[in-house]
Design a protein around this motif. Structure first.
Motif, PDB file in Angstrom:
ATOM      1  N   GLY A 157     -47.171 -18.090 -11.630  1.00  0.00           N
ATOM      2  CA  GLY A 157     -48.110 -16.979 -11.546  1.00  0.00           C
ATOM      3  C   GLY A 157     -49.540 -17.406 -11.319  1.00  0.00           C
ATOM      4  N   GLU A 158     -50.418 -16.966 -12.215  1.00  0.00           N
ATOM      5  CA  GLU A 158     -51.854 -17.226 -12.036  1.00  0.00           C
ATOM      6  C   GLU A 158     -52.265 -18.668 -12.324  1.00  0.00           C
ATOM      7  OE1 GLU A 158     -53.538 -15.164 -16.055  1.00  0.00           O
ATOM      8  OE2 GLU A 158     -52.750 -13.813 -14.524  1.00  0.00           O
ATOM      9  N   TRP A 159     -51.342 -19.497 -12.761  1.00  0.00           N
ATOM     10  CA  TRP A 159     -51.642 -20.916 -12.954  1.00  0.00           C
ATOM     11  C   TRP A 159     -51.550 -21.700 -11.651  1.00  0.00           C
ATOM     12  CZ3 TRP A 159     -48.575 -22.560 -17.975  1.00  0.00           C
ATOM     13  CH2 TRP A 159     -49.128 -21.897 -19.080  1.00  0.00           C
ATOM     14  N   ASP A 206     -56.765 -22.066 -21.842  1.00  0.00           N
ATOM     15  CA  ASP A 206     -55.806 -21.230 -22.558  1.00  0.00           C
ATOM     16  C   ASP A 206     -54.829 -22.092 -23.359  1.00  0.00           C
ATOM     17  OD1 ASP A 206     -54.147 -19.202 -23.456  1.00  0.00           O
ATOM     18  OD2 ASP A 206     -53.267 -18.774 -21.486  1.00  0.00           O
ATOM     19  N   GLY A 222     -51.783 -20.243 -24.642  1.00  0.00           N
ATOM     20  CA  GLY A 222     -50.833 -19.938 -23.574  1.00  0.00           C
ATOM     21  C   GLY A 222     -49.965 -21.133 -23.240  1.00  0.00           C
ATOM     22  N   TRP A 239     -45.920 -21.481 -23.756  1.00  0.00           N
ATOM     23  CA  TRP A 239     -45.096 -21.866 -22.600  1.00  0.00           C
ATOM     24  C   TRP A 239     -44.198 -23.049 -22.934  1.00  0.00           C
ATOM     25  CZ3 TRP A 239     -46.373 -25.967 -18.816  1.00  0.00           C
ATOM     26  CH2 TRP A 239     -45.600 -25.905 -17.651  1.00  0.00           C
ATOM     27  N   ALA A 269     -44.137 -16.286 -20.787  1.00  0.00           N
ATOM     28  CA  ALA A 269     -44.669 -16.431 -19.426  1.00  0.00           C
ATOM     29  C   ALA A 269     -46.152 -16.075 -19.458  1.00  0.00           C
ATOM     30  CB  ALA A 269     -43.913 -15.544 -18.449  1.00  0.00           C
ATOM     31  N   PRO A 270     -46.964 -16.888 -20.156  1.00  0.00           N
ATOM     32  CA  PRO A 270     -48.388 -16.565 -20.271  1.00  0.00           C
ATOM     33  C   PRO A 270     -49.116 -16.576 -18.931  1.00  0.00           C
ATOM     34  CG  PRO A 270     -47.965 -18.784 -21.068  1.00  0.00           C
ATOM     35  CD  PRO A 270     -46.633 -18.140 -20.804  1.00  0.00           C
ATOM     36  N   HIS A 271     -48.518 -17.175 -17.936  1.00  0.00           N
ATOM     37  CA  HIS A 271     -49.107 -17.246 -16.599  1.00  0.00           C
ATOM     38  C   HIS A 271     -48.774 -16.013 -15.771  1.00  0.00           C
ATOM     39  CE1 HIS A 271     -44.979 -18.411 -16.024  1.00  0.00           C
ATOM     40  NE2 HIS A 271     -45.188 -19.597 -16.585  1.00  0.00           N
ATOM     41  N   GLY A 272     -47.903 -15.146 -16.297  1.00  0.00           N
ATOM     42  CA  GLY A 272     -47.509 -13.952 -15.555  1.00  0.00           C
ATOM     43  C   GLY A 272     -46.388 -14.210 -14.568  1.00  0.00           C
ATOM     44  N   GLY A 273     -45.802 -15.392 -14.621  1.00  0.00           N
ATOM     45  CA  GLY A 273     -44.730 -15.748 -13.684  1.00  0.00           C
ATOM     46  C   GLY A 273     -43.378 -15.755 -14.360  1.00  0.00           C
ATOM     47  N   GLU A 274     -42.627 -16.810 -14.114  1.00  0.00           N
ATOM     48  CA  GLU A 274     -41.240 -16.910 -14.566  1.00  0.00           C
ATOM     49  C   GLU A 274     -41.124 -17.714 -15.858  1.00  0.00           C
ATOM     50  OE1 GLU A 274     -37.083 -18.262 -12.449  1.00  0.00           O
ATOM     51  OE2 GLU A 274     -38.919 -19.307 -11.884  1.00  0.00           O
TER      52      GLU A 274
END
Length: 192
Positions: free
Chosen positions: A84-86, A98, A101, A105, A112-117
């Motif tokens: 995601g945003e990482w 973070d 986060g 993880w 999914a602190p990055h908003g991904g998988e």
């Protein structure tokens, strides 16, 4: 029916060296390293050769397979996790911005602190790919990133998800999995 899956970890790239969540194409020096090992695959596949050859979707995986001289079919199931945003940032940058986060993880397979998988999703899709290969049997070669190789081992051996973080998969290493009757055996990573 027996399936023998040989997983070859993709070559080192600048992004991997920097622990940056990004996909990049290896340089010419790295590709020369791969080409020097291309003949090893013939010995690994036995007299019948590999029945199927796959590659993770990343540029470094496709370039590694090409430099090894194998024609491969892309397998999205063998891709890196979506961060995601990482994406594009280094682990050190993310840990500084973070820390909670990153800690989540690394400890919670559903985070999914990055908003991904999340990790569990990676393990499920890689495990599904392995199961599909077991159904077909034969010898299989897959060139994939280290995360997919680690996920394959964890899934095949039905290990707890946190073991994923404790496996090291060096670039251009080989991991062998043999499956039969719903059971997998692992031959630990060896140099290609």
């Amino acid at each position: 029916m027996t399936v023998r899956v040989t997983l070859v970890a993709s070559v080192m790239t600048a992004a991997l060296r920097a622990a940056r969540f990004d996909d990049d194409t290896p340089g010419e020096a790295e590709l020369r390293q791969v080409r020097a090992r291309a003949g090893v695959l013939a010995g690994l596949s036995g007299s019948g050769g590999f029945r199927r050859v796959y590659t993770g979707p990343e540029a470094r995986c496709r370039a590694t397979a090409e430099a090894l001289g194998v024609h491969s079919v892309p397998a999205p199931e063998l891709g890196d996790p979506d961060v995601g945003e990482w994406r594009g940032r280094t682990l050190a940058e993310i840990a500084a911005a973070d820390p909670a986060g990153v800690a989540a993880w690394l400890t919670d397979p559903d985070a999914a602190p990055h908003g991904g998988e999340p990790l569990r999703s990676l393990l499920t899709r890689t495990g599904g790919w392995l199961a599909s290969q077991a159904e077909r049997g034969g010898r299989v070669l897959a060139v994939a990133g280290p995360a997919a190789v680690r996920a394959a081992v964890v899934s095949a051996l039905d290990l707890p998800p946190d073991v994923f973080w404790r496996l090291d998969v060096p670039p251009l290493s080989r991991t062998d999995l043999t499956g039969r009757s719903g059971r997998w055996n692992w031959r630990c990573a060896a140099p290609l």
